[in-house]
Design a protein around this motif. Structure first.
Motif, PDB file in Angstrom:
ATOM      1  N   UNK A   1       0.827  -1.208   0.000  1.00 23.09           N
ATOM      2  CA  UNK A   1       0.000   0.000   0.000  1.00 23.09           C
ATOM      3  C   UNK A   1       0.863   1.261   0.000  1.00 23.09           C
ATOM      4  N   UNK A   2       1.927   1.248   0.775  1.00 25.85           N
ATOM      5  CA  UNK A   2       2.836   2.401   0.821  1.00 25.85           C
ATOM      6  C   UNK A   2       3.485   2.613  -0.542  1.00 25.85           C
ATOM      7  N   UNK A   3       3.946   1.523  -1.169  1.00 26.73           N
ATOM      8  CA  UNK A   3       4.574   1.634  -2.489  1.00 26.73           C
ATOM      9  C   UNK A   3       3.579   2.172  -3.519  1.00 26.73           C
ATOM     10  N   UNK A   4       2.315   1.741  -3.426  1.00 31.82           N
ATOM     11  CA  UNK A   4       1.285   2.231  -4.349  1.00 31.82           C
ATOM     12  C   UNK A   4       1.078   3.721  -4.170  1.00 31.82           C
ATOM     13  N   UNK A   5       1.037   4.152  -2.914  1.00 26.45           N
ATOM     14  CA  UNK A   5       0.852   5.571  -2.609  1.00 26.45           C
ATOM     15  C   UNK A   5       2.033   6.393  -3.117  1.00 26.45           C
ATOM     16  N   UNK A   6       3.232   5.874  -2.937  1.00 26.41           N
ATOM     17  CA  UNK A   6       4.423   6.598  -3.387  1.00 26.41           C
ATOM     18  C   UNK A   6       4.439   6.783  -4.905  1.00 26.41           C
TER      19      UNK A   6
ATOM     20  N   UNK B   1      -4.329   5.761  -5.386  1.00 28.45           N
ATOM     21  CA  UNK B   1      -5.174   5.742  -4.198  1.00 28.45           C
ATOM     22  C   UNK B   1      -5.729   4.361  -3.885  1.00 28.45           C
ATOM     23  N   UNK B   2      -5.690   3.452  -4.865  1.00 27.66           N
ATOM     24  CA  UNK B   2      -6.324   2.144  -4.704  1.00 27.66           C
ATOM     25  C   UNK B   2      -5.309   1.036  -4.957  1.00 27.66           C
ATOM     26  N   UNK B   3      -5.333   0.029  -4.081  1.00 29.69           N
ATOM     27  CA  UNK B   3      -4.407  -1.093  -4.201  1.00 29.69           C
ATOM     28  C   UNK B   3      -5.182  -2.390  -3.975  1.00 29.69           C
TER      29      UNK B   3
END
Length: 368
Positions: free
Chosen positions: A242-247, A251-253
């Protein structure tokens, strides 16, 4: 700090900050941005007029060639566009196009905001050609019918985008934020703009990895904040994903173990049958190679010997490989490892699949 406090703070700080001070331009930026935000909330044209003047001041300080010059031009163009939407003054539309064109030229192909600049400029030019410099006669935010029409338009487009979306989504969870962002420039080619906002909002990232111990299920995380839960092996992996997706700006993982209700046989069968299309429609697939260290090779990972790897490798258009500590494989700075010749060569070696299928796979009976 709300927008009114930001305006007051920036005004007070500017009074005590000389024009030559290193923070002066930063405070001008904060005040201009805050005034534009307040205009969006209150519709007071004086706020927008002041913001336009402030952006001109910023450009007077920033020399052509400065890394932020194009960004400042773009922000000025947005203010002028807002004022055109409010007052329908042809001069504002003319200046908006002029400044956005220069900003676009200063952002060549490959520049992070190149596509945004070109799209914005194209929309403005279409508006000028269609309306000959006049604003379309659409409901205004002050019009009682505006809110109802905007809600209906956002809802219809959201339903269209969500038809193939592999998530449980609460309408109330996202609706207000979508409505605010989609309607900010609603009068500028409204349907196209809103469809773009909604589609961008719902871009999602998928996770591919070998299952470990205590992989979290839907029942484990439903209604809970994963960052507040005890970190099992599977949950730590989910958090890092989730953190990597946000970086990377999403917004959605989506992770299969916790976004499929395995207690419902019909839903489970649907998920199994839909997995390829879900990975295909994702904006990014993150592959976590938990058994590869910084010095290790991608080809040694057990990930290539698991059942679901084939479709999770071939379906996505964009893939990034992360190693044990969630850093990019071999520090490849590419935004898509399917466009990295070294990674593709290694994938060919370990899978026996030709590069053209790895990068542009099309389902079918050819080359099965």
């Amino acid at each position: 700090m709300d927008v009114y406090e930001k305006v007051n703070f920036a005004r007070a700080a500017l009074k005590h900050c000389s024009a030559g001070h290193s923070d002066h331009i930063f405070l001008l930026h904060i005040l201009a941005t805050s005034l534009q935000c307040r205009f969006h909330q209150q519709g007071t044209i004086a706020d927008l007029d002041e913001a336009v003047i402030l952006w001109h001041n910023v450009l007077d300080i920033r020399l052509l060639g400065n890394a932020f010059y194009a960004t400042s031009l773009h922000e000025l163009a947005l203010c002028l566009s807002d004022r055109f939407m409010k007052l329908a003054t042809a001069a504002d539309l003319h200046d908006t196009i002029k400044f956005e064109r220069v900003a676009s030229e200063l952002r060549p192909p490959g520049y992070p905001d190149h596509v945004e600049s070109r799209t914005c400029l194209a929309n403005l030019l279409q508006l000028k050609l269609k309306g000959r410099g006049t604003i379309p006669q659409l409901p205004r935010p002050s019009d009682p019918t505006f809110s109802l029409q905007m809600k209906k338009l956002v809802r219809n487009i959201a339903f269209e985008v969500l038809r193939a979306f592999p998530f449980y989504v609460s309408r109330n969870q996202v609706y207000n934020e979508l409505l605010l962002s989609a309607s900010a420039l609603a009068n500028l080619l409204p349907t196209i703009h809103i469809h773009g906002v909604v589609s961008t909002y719902f871009r999602y990232v998928t996770l591919s990895r070998r299952w470990g111990r205590f992989e979290p299920s839907l029942r484990d995380i439903e209604g809970r904040v994963i960052y507040d839960m005890d970190p099992t092996d599977g949950l730590s992996k989910l958090r890092s994903f989730c953190v990597a997706s946000c970086q990377h700006g999403y917004l959605w993982a989506w992770s299969d173990t916790c976004f499929v209700d395995k207690d419902g046989s019909a839903e489970l069968q649907e998920a199994i049958g839909s997995t390829f299309s879900w990975y295909r429609q994702s904006s990014l697939t993150t592959v976590h190679l938990a058994d590869v260290s910084e010095a290790g090779a991608l080809t040694s990972s057990e990930w290539f010997r698991r059942d679901w790897t084939l479709q999770e490798l071939l379906a996505p258009h964009t893939i990034l490989f992360f190693i044990r500590e969630w850093s990019l494989y071999k520090d490849c700075t590419s935004s898509n490892h399917k466009e990295n010749s070294i990674v593709i060569s290694q994938l060919e070696q370990v899978t026996g699949i030709r590069s053209r299928h790895l990068t542009h796979f099309c389902p079918g009976v050819d080359d099965a």
